[in-house]
Motif scaffolding. Structure first.
Motif, PDB file in Angstrom:
ATOM      1  N   SER A 294       0.831  -1.200   0.000  1.00  0.00           N
ATOM      2  CA  SER A 294       0.000   0.000   0.000  1.00  0.00           C
ATOM      3  C   SER A 294       0.864   1.248   0.000  1.00  0.00           C
ATOM      4  CB  SER A 294      -0.931  -0.002   1.215  1.00  0.00           C
ATOM      5  OG  SER A 294      -0.168   0.019   2.404  1.00  0.00           O
ATOM      6  N   SER A 295       2.074   1.142   0.496  1.00  0.00           N
ATOM      7  CA  SER A 295       2.998   2.265   0.458  1.00  0.00           C
ATOM      8  C   SER A 295       4.421   1.744   0.558  1.00  0.00           C
ATOM      9  CB  SER A 295       2.727   3.247   1.600  1.00  0.00           C
ATOM     10  OG  SER A 295       3.074   2.665   2.831  1.00  0.00           O
TER      11      SER A 295
ATOM     12  N   GLN B  52       8.511   3.141   1.562  1.00  0.00           N
ATOM     13  CA  GLN B  52       9.343   4.202   2.106  1.00  0.00           C
ATOM     14  C   GLN B  52      10.802   3.944   1.753  1.00  0.00           C
ATOM     15  OE1 GLN B  52       8.299   3.997   6.274  1.00  0.00           O
ATOM     16  NE2 GLN B  52       6.424   5.161   5.976  1.00  0.00           N
TER      17      GLN B  52
ATOM     18  N   LEU C 131      14.218   8.640   7.448  1.00  0.00           N
ATOM     19  CA  LEU C 131      13.211   8.600   6.384  1.00  0.00           C
ATOM     20  C   LEU C 131      13.480   9.686   5.339  1.00  0.00           C
ATOM     21  CD1 LEU C 131      10.461   7.440   5.353  1.00  0.00           C
ATOM     22  CD2 LEU C 131       9.367   9.268   6.688  1.00  0.00           C
TER      23      LEU C 131
ATOM     24  N   THR D 220       7.959   8.836   1.437  1.00  0.00           N
ATOM     25  CA  THR D 220       6.920   7.809   1.410  1.00  0.00           C
ATOM     26  C   THR D 220       6.140   7.965   0.111  1.00  0.00           C
ATOM     27  OG1 THR D 220       6.692   7.823   3.819  1.00  0.00           O
ATOM     28  CG2 THR D 220       4.884   6.873   2.545  1.00  0.00           C
TER      29      THR D 220
ATOM     30  N   VAL E  97       2.775   6.377  -2.046  1.00  0.00           N
ATOM     31  CA  VAL E  97       1.567   5.607  -1.737  1.00  0.00           C
ATOM     32  C   VAL E  97       0.715   5.281  -2.951  1.00  0.00           C
ATOM     33  CG1 VAL E  97       1.455   6.478   0.620  1.00  0.00           C
ATOM     34  CG2 VAL E  97       0.232   7.679  -1.205  1.00  0.00           C
TER      35      VAL E  97
ATOM     36  N   ARG F 275      -0.763  -2.892   4.628  1.00  0.00           N
ATOM     37  CA  ARG F 275      -2.067  -2.322   4.971  1.00  0.00           C
ATOM     38  C   ARG F 275      -1.948  -1.620   6.315  1.00  0.00           C
ATOM     39  NH1 ARG F 275      -2.471  -7.848   5.982  1.00  0.00           N
ATOM     40  NH2 ARG F 275      -2.963  -8.372   8.144  1.00  0.00           N
ATOM     41  N   TYR F 276      -2.986  -0.876   6.645  1.00  0.00           N
ATOM     42  CA  TYR F 276      -2.985  -0.098   7.883  1.00  0.00           C
ATOM     43  C   TYR F 276      -2.699  -0.983   9.086  1.00  0.00           C
ATOM     44  CZ  TYR F 276      -4.441   3.040  11.584  1.00  0.00           C
ATOM     45  OH  TYR F 276      -4.454   3.819  12.708  1.00  0.00           O
ATOM     46  N   GLY F 277      -1.793  -0.496   9.906  1.00  0.00           N
ATOM     47  CA  GLY F 277      -1.484  -1.192  11.153  1.00  0.00           C
ATOM     48  C   GLY F 277      -0.472  -2.296  11.003  1.00  0.00           C
ATOM     49  N   GLN F 278      -0.228  -2.750   9.780  1.00  0.00           N
ATOM     50  CA  GLN F 278       0.755  -3.816   9.601  1.00  0.00           C
ATOM     51  C   GLN F 278       2.149  -3.209   9.603  1.00  0.00           C
ATOM     52  OE1 GLN F 278       1.184  -5.942   5.793  1.00  0.00           O
ATOM     53  NE2 GLN F 278       0.887  -7.827   6.965  1.00  0.00           N
ATOM     54  N   ASN F 279       3.079  -3.904  10.253  1.00  0.00           N
ATOM     55  CA  ASN F 279       4.433  -3.393  10.321  1.00  0.00           C
ATOM     56  C   ASN F 279       5.113  -3.470   8.961  1.00  0.00           C
ATOM     57  OD1 ASN F 279       4.277  -3.007  13.183  1.00  0.00           O
ATOM     58  ND2 ASN F 279       4.494  -5.213  13.410  1.00  0.00           N
ATOM     59  N   PHE F 280       5.969  -2.516   8.711  1.00  0.00           N
ATOM     60  CA  PHE F 280       6.689  -2.488   7.443  1.00  0.00           C
ATOM     61  C   PHE F 280       7.752  -3.572   7.405  1.00  0.00           C
ATOM     62  CE2 PHE F 280       5.892   1.513   4.956  1.00  0.00           C
ATOM     63  CZ  PHE F 280       4.726   1.849   5.615  1.00  0.00           C
TER      64      PHE F 280
ATOM     65  N   PHE G 184      11.465  -4.431   5.771  1.00  0.00           N
ATOM     66  CA  PHE G 184      12.617  -3.715   5.226  1.00  0.00           C
ATOM     67  C   PHE G 184      13.410  -4.601   4.283  1.00  0.00           C
ATOM     68  CE2 PHE G 184      13.033   0.335   7.462  1.00  0.00           C
ATOM     69  CZ  PHE G 184      12.073   0.185   8.441  1.00  0.00           C
TER      70      PHE G 184
END
Lengths: 111, 114
Positions: free
Chosen positions: A30-31, A33, A45, A48, A50, A94-99, A101
């Motif tokens: 979804s995004s 970085q 950072l 970002t 999206v 998605r929202y709330g899910q950790n990125f 790397f």
């Protein structure tokens, strides 16, 4: 498990040259970085993105998010020694899910 | 500055001893994270917290525990350190879980287990 690959792993160039580094995945994000990390410090950072196809510019750095949101690129124009560092991409599904790397591209710009 | 500090910055410890790393933030962010960084692996999530006393495991949580009794502090404990836990540990904070919010990282703790 979502995985991010980055290429090249290492890059050494002369000051003034242009370069592009890549971040790829088989998963849709979804995004995405981009971070830069200097020796002895934590990642910082840079940007970002999206939206699929999105292009963002930060001075001499141009970031692009792939149309399918599975890949991204970072292009540096007229690299300077101050650009030296480890460039990391990170993807969020998605929202709330950790990125997640990627392993990073280590860039060295020689004067 | 970012308002996130890690302590200690460097530590050498012996195998089998307990070790606690501290992360302190002044940003009042809800989310806090512990990562380890190793060559070829990038940053891997150990544990994270989404509020006081609310924590969850990451992808490499075995051998680690965490605690968050106050919003500003997030502790990482190695109950019995092993050589495989030699690494650079980073704490990070994030204002919200939204994909538009980036991570702010501390300067790291270099841990060597001998």
């Amino acid at each position: 498990t979502q995985l991010l690959e980055q290429s090249p792993q290492f890059l050494s160039i002369q000051e003034g040259e242009n370069l592009t580094v890549y971040c790829n995945s088989s998963s849709v994000f979804s995004s995405l970085q981009w971070y830069r990390q200097e020796p002895g410090e934590g990642p910082v950072l840079l940007v970002t993105v999206v939206t699929g196809g999105e292009v963002k510019k930060l001075k001499r750095l141009t970031f692009q998010f792939g149309d399918a949101r599975k890949d991204s690129s970072l292009h540096i124009t007229a690299a300077q020694p101050g650009d030296t560092g480890l460039y990391l991409c990170a993807g969020g599904a998605r929202y709330g899910q950790n990125f997640v790397f990627g392993p990073g591209t280590r860039l060295s710009v020689l004067p | 500055d970012a308002g996130i500090t890690q302590s200690p910055r460097h530590k050498v410890t012996e195998t089998g001893t307990p070790v606690t790393l501290r992360c302190h933030q002044t940003e009042n962010h809800r989310y806090m994270y512990w990562y380890r960084q190793d060559p070829g692996h990038g940053l891997r999530l150990i544990h994270y917290s989404y509020g006081v006393k609310d924590t969850d495991k990451g992808e490499v949580s075995d051998g680690y525990s965490v605690s968050r009794s106050k919003t500003e502090d997030f502790l990482l404990t190695l109950e019995s350190a092993t050589s495989s836990q030699t690494s650079v540990y980073f704490c990070a904070i994030r204002e919200q879980g939204s994909a538009n919010y980036g991570y702010t990282f501390g300067s790291g703790t270099r841990l060597t287990v001998v």
